[in-house]
Scaffold this active site. Sequence first.
Site, short mmCIF file in Angstrom:
data_model
loop_
_atom_site.label_atom_id
_atom_site.label_comp_id
_atom_site.label_asym_id
_atom_site.label_seq_id
_atom_site.Cartn_x
_atom_site.Cartn_y
_atom_site.Cartn_z
N HIS A 117 0.87 -1.18 0.00
CA HIS A 117 0.00 0.00 0.00
C HIS A 117 0.90 1.23 0.00
O HIS A 117 1.55 1.55 1.00
CB HIS A 117 -0.92 0.00 1.22
N LEU A 118 0.94 1.88 -1.14
CA LEU A 118 1.77 3.07 -1.33
C LEU A 118 1.50 4.12 -0.25
O LEU A 118 0.34 4.37 0.09
CB LEU A 118 1.47 3.66 -2.71
N HIS A 119 2.56 4.70 0.28
CA HIS A 119 2.42 5.78 1.26
C HIS A 119 3.68 6.64 1.25
O HIS A 119 4.76 6.19 0.89
CB HIS A 119 2.12 5.24 2.66
N ILE A 120 3.50 7.89 1.63
CA ILE A 120 4.59 8.87 1.64
C ILE A 120 4.83 9.29 3.08
O ILE A 120 3.89 9.57 3.82
CB ILE A 120 4.25 10.11 0.78
#
Length: 169
Positions: free
Chosen positions: A122-125
């Site tokens: 799950h992409l996250h910054i």
Amino acid sequence: MGWLNRLWTPWRYQYIKSASKKAERCFLCEAAKDPEKPENLVVYKDEIIIILLNKYPYNNGHLMVAPIRHVKNLEDLSKDESYKIWEGIVISKKILDESYNPHGYNIGINLGKAAGAGLEDHLHIHIVPRWVGDTNYMTTIASTKVMPQLLEESWKELRKAISKMKNEK
């Protein structure tokens, strides 16, 4: 043993235990389902993104911005998701400025396990507030980071800042 001081960080044990096993559920998806639950540490949520505190922060106020949709790769983001993620980074900076007045920021993405991603699917910054002198000898010699504020207090402070920002619009 009188000369040896100990700094207990029991909240890190959960991270150490869980680091080797793959999570059964995505904590970002779970947080998006119930953003008012304090233990999910959600600071902001709209229909496209979520902003929440990192449970295992590098510094106080360490936030993450993620699309609500469970997506792994940058290239799989819609244009709306890409725009809203950037907007989430700007919102994060504003509320961190309001709450903590940091001297700078580290903003980044860890794509893949080799790059340090604890959650690969799950992409996250990450938005990490920084202060001059915030790294000290503890990190160098003891592999320990001294955190001056409890996670729950950070959550309350940032929720207050986001509420203030919403009221100013």
